[in-house]
Scaffold this active site. Sequence first.
Site, PDB file in Angstrom:
ATOM      1  N   GLY A  81       3.975   0.057   2.166  1.00  0.00           N
ATOM      2  CA  GLY A  81       4.720  -1.235   1.911  1.00  0.00           C
ATOM      3  C   GLY A  81       5.421  -0.584   0.490  1.00  0.00           C
ATOM      4  N   ARG A 115      -8.098  26.550   3.083  1.00  0.00           N
ATOM      5  CA  ARG A 115      -6.787  25.816   2.847  1.00  0.00           C
ATOM      6  C   ARG A 115      -5.618  27.687   3.423  1.00  0.00           C
ATOM      7  NH1 ARG A 115      -5.714  20.877   4.945  1.00  0.00           N
ATOM      8  NH2 ARG A 115      -6.941  19.319   3.687  1.00  0.00           N
ATOM      9  N   GLY A 172       0.623  -1.704   0.248  1.00  0.00           N
ATOM     10  CA  GLY A 172      -0.575  -0.453   0.049  1.00  0.00           C
ATOM     11  C   GLY A 172       1.035   1.440   0.077  1.00  0.00           C
ATOM     12  N   CYS A 198      -4.745   8.077   8.574  1.00  0.00           N
ATOM     13  CA  CYS A 198      -4.010   7.203   9.612  1.00  0.00           C
ATOM     14  C   CYS A 198      -4.495   8.375  11.309  1.00  0.00           C
ATOM     15  CB  CYS A 198      -2.774   8.071   9.819  1.00  0.00           C
ATOM     16  SG  CYS A 198      -2.453   6.283   8.861  1.00  0.00           S
ATOM     17  N   PHE A 199      -4.665  10.290  11.073  1.00  0.00           N
ATOM     18  CA  PHE A 199      -4.978  10.473  12.280  1.00  0.00           C
ATOM     19  C   PHE A 199      -6.101  10.257  13.111  1.00  0.00           C
ATOM     20  CE2 PHE A 199      -2.209  14.681  10.851  1.00  0.00           C
ATOM     21  CZ  PHE A 199      -1.095  14.163  11.387  1.00  0.00           C
TER      22      PHE A 199
HETATM   23  N1  NAD Z   1      -0.903   5.516   4.855  1.00  0.00           N
HETATM   24  C1  NAD Z   1       0.618   6.270   5.560  1.00  0.00           C
HETATM   25  O1  NAD Z   1       0.608   8.145   5.382  1.00  0.00           O
HETATM   26  C2  NAD Z   1       1.366   5.769   6.181  1.00  0.00           C
HETATM   27  C3  NAD Z   1       2.105   6.350   7.593  1.00  0.00           C
HETATM   28  C4  NAD Z   1       2.558   5.441   8.186  1.00  0.00           C
HETATM   29  C5  NAD Z   1       2.322   4.597   8.915  1.00  0.00           C
HETATM   30  N2  NAD Z   1       1.004   3.848   8.028  1.00  0.00           N
HETATM   31  C6  NAD Z   1       0.423   3.124   8.860  1.00  0.00           C
HETATM   32  O2  NAD Z   1       0.359   1.661   7.772  1.00  0.00           O
HETATM   33  C7  NAD Z   1       0.288   0.277   7.496  1.00  0.00           C
HETATM   34  C8  NAD Z   1      -0.411   0.260   6.180  1.00  0.00           C
HETATM   35  O3  NAD Z   1      -1.211   2.139   5.593  1.00  0.00           O
HETATM   36  P1  NAD Z   1      -1.346   2.050   4.272  1.00  0.00           P
HETATM   37  O4  NAD Z   1      -1.787   3.417   3.722  1.00  0.00           O
HETATM   38  O5  NAD Z   1      -0.134   1.466   3.758  1.00  0.00           O
HETATM   39  O6  NAD Z   1      -2.908   0.799   3.868  1.00  0.00           O
HETATM   40  P2  NAD Z   1      -2.925   0.522   2.799  1.00  0.00           P
HETATM   41  O7  NAD Z   1      -4.575  -0.229   2.201  1.00  0.00           O
HETATM   42  O8  NAD Z   1      -3.008   1.095   1.348  1.00  0.00           O
HETATM   43  O9  NAD Z   1      -1.825  -0.800   2.472  1.00  0.00           O
HETATM   44  C9  NAD Z   1      -2.566  -2.271   2.508  1.00  0.00           C
HETATM   45  C10 NAD Z   1      -2.540  -3.706   2.028  1.00  0.00           C
HETATM   46  O10 NAD Z   1      -1.759  -4.348   3.181  1.00  0.00           O
HETATM   47  C11 NAD Z   1      -2.893  -5.412   1.831  1.00  0.00           C
HETATM   48  N3  NAD Z   1      -2.972  -6.627   2.818  1.00  0.00           N
HETATM   49  C12 NAD Z   1      -4.019  -6.316   4.201  1.00  0.00           C
HETATM   50  N4  NAD Z   1      -3.994  -8.015   4.812  1.00  0.00           N
HETATM   51  C13 NAD Z   1      -3.369  -8.734   3.861  1.00  0.00           C
HETATM   52  C14 NAD Z   1      -2.847 -10.252   3.687  1.00  0.00           C
HETATM   53  N5  NAD Z   1      -2.758 -10.549   4.670  1.00  0.00           N
HETATM   54  N6  NAD Z   1      -1.568 -10.293   2.726  1.00  0.00           N
HETATM   55  C15 NAD Z   1      -0.964  -9.311   2.496  1.00  0.00           C
HETATM   56  N7  NAD Z   1      -1.369  -7.921   2.376  1.00  0.00           N
HETATM   57  C16 NAD Z   1      -2.596  -8.216   2.737  1.00  0.00           C
HETATM   58  C17 NAD Z   1      -3.747  -4.826   1.319  1.00  0.00           C
HETATM   59  O11 NAD Z   1      -4.420  -5.644   0.389  1.00  0.00           O
HETATM   60  C18 NAD Z   1      -3.179  -3.509   0.278  1.00  0.00           C
HETATM   61  O12 NAD Z   1      -3.073  -3.344  -0.217  1.00  0.00           O
HETATM   62  C19 NAD Z   1      -1.349   0.889   8.473  1.00  0.00           C
HETATM   63  O13 NAD Z   1      -1.186   0.198  10.115  1.00  0.00           O
HETATM   64  C20 NAD Z   1      -0.915   2.838   8.992  1.00  0.00           C
HETATM   65  O14 NAD Z   1      -1.811   3.072   9.929  1.00  0.00           O
HETATM   66  C21 NAD Z   1       0.292   3.917   7.298  1.00  0.00           C
END
Ligand code: NAD
Length: 463
Positions: free
Chosen positions: A13, A429, A10, A272-273
């Site tokens: 990742g 904004r 996501g 997130c927030f």
């Molecule tokens: N988006 C941000 O800015 C940010 C910043 C810091 C931390 N985070 C944290 O990071 C984490 C991920 O956030 P994100 O924004 O990347 O989420 P996202 O929804 O964009 O991505 C998560 C991915 O995980 C996959 N997934 C879920 N279950 C799965 C499984 N069993 N096997 C394989 N893949 C699986 C989903 O299909 C999805 O593509 C969250 O906990 C979020 O709070 C996000």
Amino acid sequence: MANIVCIGAGYVGGPTMAVMAQNCPHHRIVVVDINEARIAAWQSDHLPIYEPGLDEIVRAVRGKNLVFSTEVDRHIAEADIIFVSVNTPTKMFGQGAGRAADLQHWEKTARQIVRNATTPKIVVEKSTLPVRTAEAMEHILNSNDKGLYFDVVSNPEFLAEGTAIRDMQAPDRVLVGAHTTPSGRKALEAVVEIYANWVPRERIITTNLWSSELSKLTANAFLAQRISSINAISALCEQTEADVTEVAHAIGMDSRIGPKFLRASVGFGGSCFQKDILNLVYLCEYYGLPEVAHYWEQVVRMNEYQEARFVSNMLSAMFNTVAGKRIALLGAAFKAHTSDTRESPALAVCRALLDERAAVVLSDPHALDNARADLGDQAAQVIFEPDPYAAADGAYAIAVLTEWPQFASLDYEAIFRSMVKPAFIFDGRDILDHRRLFDIGFNVYAIGKPPLVHFNSSTPRPS
Ligand SMILES: NC(=O)c1ccc[n+]([C@@H]2O[C@H](COP(=O)([O-])OP(=O)(O)OC[C@H]3O[C@@H](n4cnc5c(N)ncnc54)[C@H](O)[C@@H]3O)[C@@H](O)[C@H]2O)c1
């Protein structure tokens, strides 16, 4: 060489592993996801997310030491270190509904790791998780009958969407938490070693597991709190002819306060927030700390108030009705330089205006596809128009809801000419030149500033 696998392709990742791959050519990194369309997009020329600088890095490392795949089981089996970056949204059912983190993806992942592992592994929490999640993880992972031991390390991600690549390349700090046992220390060192390939050692902080987990929730709570604090003051500014930009500047020069995150706006958004604060609130309640829970909950309530207040201001300025009126919303993304619309205040405003039966036109340079998906059934009532000039053509009002820099440099004279009069502009904004807009003829309403309107006795009249 280590085999690194990241589960979850996501917003976190994808970019984090791309930067890691670029800086660690000696490691092999595989990003896996169950979402086939997402993986296909990561393998294509049209990445699933818009993030400045991301395309170039992915193009440089993909197929070399960075691979995207849906073969989750196989890559888990081959991994030495597994970063888990799956989504942890707010739980919407049962106990803790609307507050607690929904850990079902996380637990499924843990069980999948156990099922497929044939060698010991380091499992890294990259997702944002409630404090003490690692304890549950360890119980699941180490209750296996294969004689395998898994170390759990916390490495929360602090990147911000829109600047993710810069944040990963040169982070303020990297945080790694682990148990202080010999095995825990070894696992921690293995994760530190990866980052040390490009992050100066003094910026890599190590803590115990629980401090690391809680630091991420705390960081987001503090950042959001600053926005809610200045937004609270913006409401008072509008009543008193104080100007929130001047107030923010004046207090931000105090080195104890600092200038960042003091920009008043229609509200904070993003995935997130809100979810992380609500999770913090839930944890405080769970641990018997209702006063602490109440304190942090107000940050979210203030944000909801700010969004609602913005719409109320629009309504009252536009003679208490927007039914049937074309209104151009400039911005759908929750902030500039991202395509992400999760929890975007722009969509909250959009929904509220649809409830008022306005004819809403939504314009954004990168986020219209996500906006359409997020609006669900209501999307059918919205016109999606990438060109802001076309969006404003024939509109009664414009509202700027995302701080895309291009919105500040539009030809507002041409826009004014194309609009229904009296023409209104609502700057959610505070990025526009309000005095100039007023001189063009707009009635201007900006967050935390006295409105500039042409309806009072001082209105210049043609001679
Ligand atoms: N988006 C941000 O800015 C940010 C910043 C810091 C931390 N985070 C944290 O990071 C984490 C991920 O956030 P994100 O924004 O990347 O989420 P996202 O929804 O964009 O991505 C998560 C991915 O995980 C996959 N997934 C879920 N279950 C799965 C499984 N069993 N096997 C394989 N893949 C699986 C989903 O299909 C999805 O593509 C969250 O906990 C979020 O709070 C996000």
